[in-house]
Design an enzyme around this catalytic site. Structure first.
Site, PDB file in Angstrom:
ATOM      1  N   ARG A 143      -8.920   3.421  -8.260  1.00  0.00           N
ATOM      2  CA  ARG A 143      -8.508   2.930  -6.928  1.00  0.00           C
ATOM      3  C   ARG A 143      -9.207   3.345  -5.619  1.00  0.00           C
ATOM      4  NH1 ARG A 143      -4.407   1.358  -7.060  1.00  0.00           N
ATOM      5  NH2 ARG A 143      -3.706   1.475  -5.214  1.00  0.00           N
TER       6      ARG A 143
ATOM      7  N   GLU B  55       0.783  -1.337  -0.028  1.00  0.00           N
ATOM      8  CA  GLU B  55      -0.088   0.065   0.036  1.00  0.00           C
ATOM      9  C   GLU B  55       0.967   1.410   0.211  1.00  0.00           C
ATOM     10  OE1 GLU B  55      -3.347   0.189  -0.035  1.00  0.00           O
ATOM     11  OE2 GLU B  55      -3.652  -1.719   0.096  1.00  0.00           O
TER      12      GLU B  55
ATOM     13  N   ASN C 212       1.396   4.216  -2.957  1.00  0.00           N
ATOM     14  CA  ASN C 212       0.667   5.387  -2.836  1.00  0.00           C
ATOM     15  C   ASN C 212       1.957   5.880  -3.401  1.00  0.00           C
ATOM     16  OD1 ASN C 212      -1.755   5.124  -1.581  1.00  0.00           O
ATOM     17  ND2 ASN C 212      -0.943   5.648   0.476  1.00  0.00           N
TER      18      ASN C 212
END
Length: 148
Positions: free
Chosen positions: A107, A48, A52
């Site tokens: 997303r 994650e 990002n």
């Protein structure tokens, strides 16, 4: 194991490096003999945070650098994922579940929520135009301890 151990990993902000980062951190953390769930949690938060950095920090430009540091102290893992990308304009909004600044990419907007739920502590430092650092901490309940 009470001694401090650490590693630093740097790689290009390319999506194909996300799996490399996840597996590398998992291999490093495995010396604590984590449960499968703990290892999955760590791999997920690395995925994650790196995603990002690549998608939001560098806007999918492959010329950025993502830096991961992992440190083990006793039974605790400290992780840091850092980029020198765009930074986050509104951190509180970005942390809102289901919010995404890139809806065209489909997303989920759950990255920060997942990190907060899978780790014991999370701290996000961001400066617009300078980058973002996510620091996380998780205590590992060794499988050895569970069976003794």
């Amino acid at each position: 194991m009470s001694e401090r151990n650490f590693m630093t990993l740097q790689f290009a902000s390319r999506s194909e490096n996300e799996a490399f980062a996840r597996v590398t951190v998992a291999a490093f953390v495995s010396q604590l003999d984590p449960t499968l769930d703990e290892l999955t949690d760590i791999k997920t938060v690395v995925s994650e945070a790196v995603t990002n950095s690549i998608i939001h920090g560098y806007d999918n430009r492959p010329d950025g650098i993502v830096t991961i540091t992992a440190e083990i102290e006793g039974d605790t893992v400290f992780l840091s994922v850092e980029d020198r990308g765009a930074g986050i304009d509104d951190l509180e909004l970005a942390k809102t579940p289901l919010y995404t600044s890139k809806p065209e990419l489909e997303r989920s907007g759950m990255g920060f929520t997942i990190m907060e739920n899978f780790m014991d502590e999370i701290e996000i430092t961001t400066i617009v135009g300078t980058g973002t650092t996510i620091r996380m901490k998780k205590r590992i309940e060794s499988k050895k301890a569970l069976f003794n």
